[in-house]
Design a protein around this motif. Structure first.
Motif, PDB file in Angstrom:
ATOM      1  N   UNK A  79       6.131  -1.987 -21.506  1.00 26.27           N
ATOM      2  CA  UNK A  79       5.914  -2.739 -20.120  1.00 26.27           C
ATOM      3  C   UNK A  79       4.601  -3.183 -19.414  1.00 26.27           C
ATOM      4  N   UNK A  80       4.705  -4.613 -19.010  1.00 28.48           N
ATOM      5  CA  UNK A  80       3.731  -5.209 -18.554  1.00 28.48           C
ATOM      6  C   UNK A  80       4.029  -5.787 -16.975  1.00 28.48           C
ATOM      7  N   UNK A  81       3.724  -5.203 -16.009  1.00 29.37           N
ATOM      8  CA  UNK A  81       3.734  -5.560 -14.975  1.00 29.37           C
ATOM      9  C   UNK A  81       2.911  -5.884 -13.982  1.00 29.37           C
ATOM     10  N   UNK A  82       3.340  -7.723 -13.637  1.00 32.51           N
ATOM     11  CA  UNK A  82       2.233  -8.014 -12.772  1.00 32.51           C
ATOM     12  C   UNK A  82       2.089  -7.645 -11.062  1.00 32.51           C
ATOM     13  N   UNK A  83       1.074  -7.155 -10.496  1.00 30.17           N
ATOM     14  CA  UNK A  83       1.234  -7.181  -9.471  1.00 30.17           C
ATOM     15  C   UNK A  83       2.325  -8.207  -7.669  1.00 30.17           C
ATOM     16  N   UNK A  84       2.398  -7.412  -7.106  1.00 32.55           N
ATOM     17  CA  UNK A  84       2.926  -8.706  -6.218  1.00 32.55           C
ATOM     18  C   UNK A  84       1.772  -8.226  -5.196  1.00 32.55           C
ATOM     19  N   UNK A  85       1.695  -9.147  -4.183  1.00 31.28           N
ATOM     20  CA  UNK A  85       0.922  -8.811  -3.372  1.00 31.28           C
ATOM     21  C   UNK A  85       1.089  -7.912  -2.146  1.00 31.28           C
ATOM     22  N   UNK A  86      -0.139  -6.557  -1.810  1.00 29.90           N
ATOM     23  CA  UNK A  86      -0.054  -6.369  -0.895  1.00 29.90           C
ATOM     24  C   UNK A  86       0.551  -6.636   0.659  1.00 29.90           C
ATOM     25  N   UNK A  87       1.078  -5.449   0.904  1.00 33.38           N
ATOM     26  CA  UNK A  87       2.286  -5.858   2.281  1.00 33.38           C
ATOM     27  C   UNK A  87       1.180  -4.775   3.295  1.00 33.38           C
ATOM     28  N   UNK A  88       1.279  -5.673   4.379  1.00 24.60           N
ATOM     29  CA  UNK A  88       0.245  -4.799   5.571  1.00 24.60           C
ATOM     30  C   UNK A  88       1.079  -3.460   5.621  1.00 24.60           C
ATOM     31  N   UNK A  89       1.898  -2.754   5.112  1.00 26.37           N
ATOM     32  CA  UNK A  89       2.627  -1.164   5.327  1.00 26.37           C
ATOM     33  C   UNK A  89       2.212  -0.725   4.139  1.00 26.37           C
ATOM     34  N   UNK A  90       1.741  -1.107   2.955  1.00 27.27           N
ATOM     35  CA  UNK A  90       1.425  -0.388   1.425  1.00 27.27           C
ATOM     36  C   UNK A  90      -0.377  -0.209   1.827  1.00 27.27           C
ATOM     37  N   UNK A  91      -1.186  -1.137   2.650  1.00 23.12           N
ATOM     38  CA  UNK A  91      -2.321  -1.214   3.187  1.00 23.12           C
ATOM     39  C   UNK A  91      -2.040  -0.205   3.955  1.00 23.12           C
ATOM     40  N   UNK A  92      -1.980   0.229   4.497  1.00 28.79           N
ATOM     41  CA  UNK A  92      -1.841   0.962   6.163  1.00 28.79           C
ATOM     42  C   UNK A  92      -1.240   2.415   5.440  1.00 28.79           C
ATOM     43  N   UNK A  93      -0.764   2.899   4.748  1.00 27.97           N
ATOM     44  CA  UNK A  93      -0.187   3.962   3.399  1.00 27.97           C
ATOM     45  C   UNK A  93      -1.277   4.008   3.124  1.00 27.97           C
ATOM     46  N   UNK A  94      -2.310   2.865   2.096  1.00 31.13           N
ATOM     47  CA  UNK A  94      -2.646   3.519   1.109  1.00 31.13           C
ATOM     48  C   UNK A  94      -4.280   3.741   2.392  1.00 31.13           C
ATOM     49  N   UNK A  95      -4.871   3.101   2.580  1.00 33.17           N
ATOM     50  CA  UNK A  95      -5.438   3.730   3.654  1.00 33.17           C
ATOM     51  C   UNK A  95      -5.631   5.252   3.953  1.00 33.17           C
ATOM     52  N   UNK A  96      -4.779   5.449   4.179  1.00 29.32           N
ATOM     53  CA  UNK A  96      -4.261   6.679   5.128  1.00 29.32           C
ATOM     54  C   UNK A  96      -3.733   8.091   3.554  1.00 29.32           C
ATOM     55  N   UNK A  97      -3.572   7.284   2.738  1.00 25.10           N
ATOM     56  CA  UNK A  97      -3.271   8.422   1.156  1.00 25.10           C
ATOM     57  C   UNK A  97      -5.135   8.265   0.508  1.00 25.10           C
ATOM     58  N   UNK A  98      -5.819   7.239   1.033  1.00 23.37           N
ATOM     59  CA  UNK A  98      -7.348   7.776   0.435  1.00 23.37           C
ATOM     60  C   UNK A  98      -7.989   8.649   1.082  1.00 23.37           C
ATOM     61  N   UNK A  99      -8.193   8.928   2.412  1.00 25.49           N
ATOM     62  CA  UNK A  99      -8.412   9.480   3.648  1.00 25.49           C
ATOM     63  C   UNK A  99      -8.300  11.016   3.228  1.00 25.49           C
ATOM     64  N   UNK A 100      -6.502  10.995   2.892  1.00 23.94           N
ATOM     65  CA  UNK A 100      -6.682  13.080   2.575  1.00 23.94           C
ATOM     66  C   UNK A 100      -6.940  12.863   0.948  1.00 23.94           C
ATOM     67  N   UNK A 101      -7.016  12.237   0.212  1.00 27.79           N
ATOM     68  CA  UNK A 101      -7.666  12.476  -1.362  1.00 27.79           C
ATOM     69  C   UNK A 101      -8.331  12.141  -1.523  1.00 27.79           C
TER      70      UNK A 101
END
Length: 203
Positions: A79-101
């Motif tokens: 399966x090849x998955x083409x990306x949908x755009x980031x949403x504000x919620x996904x970006x906020x969660x991503x930033x928190x995960x990047x800090x923790x990890x």
């Protein structure tokens, strides 16, 4: 072994060394109110669809809905998955995960488990574009589900209860030495959204 017995304080996490791998476990990474808001926003804003994958030489429909978002396409199981755009919620969660990890992510695979019969079979996130030691940050909103890890050589098993607002990071050589799954359950189960952040290396 059930590692819920070693749960740290709410909103905090800890690194856990396992046989041939490394995990970061925070069972209450987001508080209940935050988690409620994220679940509602993601359920409505993401483009959910059911995809067919190649399994043992034949095409089958995945037992869950998915959405792929971010900066790169992703290939697995034919399966090849083409990306949908980031949403504000996904970006906020991503930033928190990047800090923790202490890692960076450029894509996220969102899975929607509609009920207890939706599941994820045993697998490893070891595609070449993930690199030799991928860091995968897994966030759960909604219904709690069992998450199992099984060592490829020793068959040792670890179990986590991934609940509303939890974060589990798989790092080091975890993807080389361990497979993981979300098994079906006969118990009544509501909807669960799981986000797995990762870095995709461009070829």
């Amino acid at each position: 072994m059930n590692l819920d017995l070693f749960a740290p304080e709410p909103s905090q996490g800890e690194w856990i060394e396992i046989n041939g791998g490394r995990l970061y476990w925070a069972p209450a990474f987001f508080d209940p109110a935050e988690s409620d808001r994220y679940f509602a926003a993601l359920r409505q804003s993401l483009y959910w669809k059911q995809e067919a994958i190649t399994l043992y030489g034949r095409q089958v429909m995945q037992p869950r809905l998915q959405s792929w978002c971010g900066d790169a396409q992703y290939r697995y199981s034919g399966l090849t998955m083409q990306p949908e755009p980031w949403t504000p919620e996904l970006l906020t969660i991503k930033a928190a995960c990047e800090t923790a990890s202490q890692s960076q992510f450029n894509s996220v695979l969102a899975n929607l488990y509609r009920h207890g019969q939706d599941s994820m079979g045993w697998h490893q996130d070891n595609e070449p574009e993930l690199g030799p030691q991928p860091v995968i940050a897994s966030v759960t909103f909604g219904e709690s589900r069992r998450f199992l890890l099984r060592h490829q050589r020793t068959a040792e098993k670890l179990e986590f209860q991934l609940g509303h607002g939890s974060l589990l990071v798989m790092a080091g050589k975890t993807q080389s030495n361990w497979a993981h799954s979300v098994p079906k359950t006969q118990q009544r189960s509501g909807e669960r959204i799981n986000l797995t952040y990762r870095w995709i290396f461009s070829k």
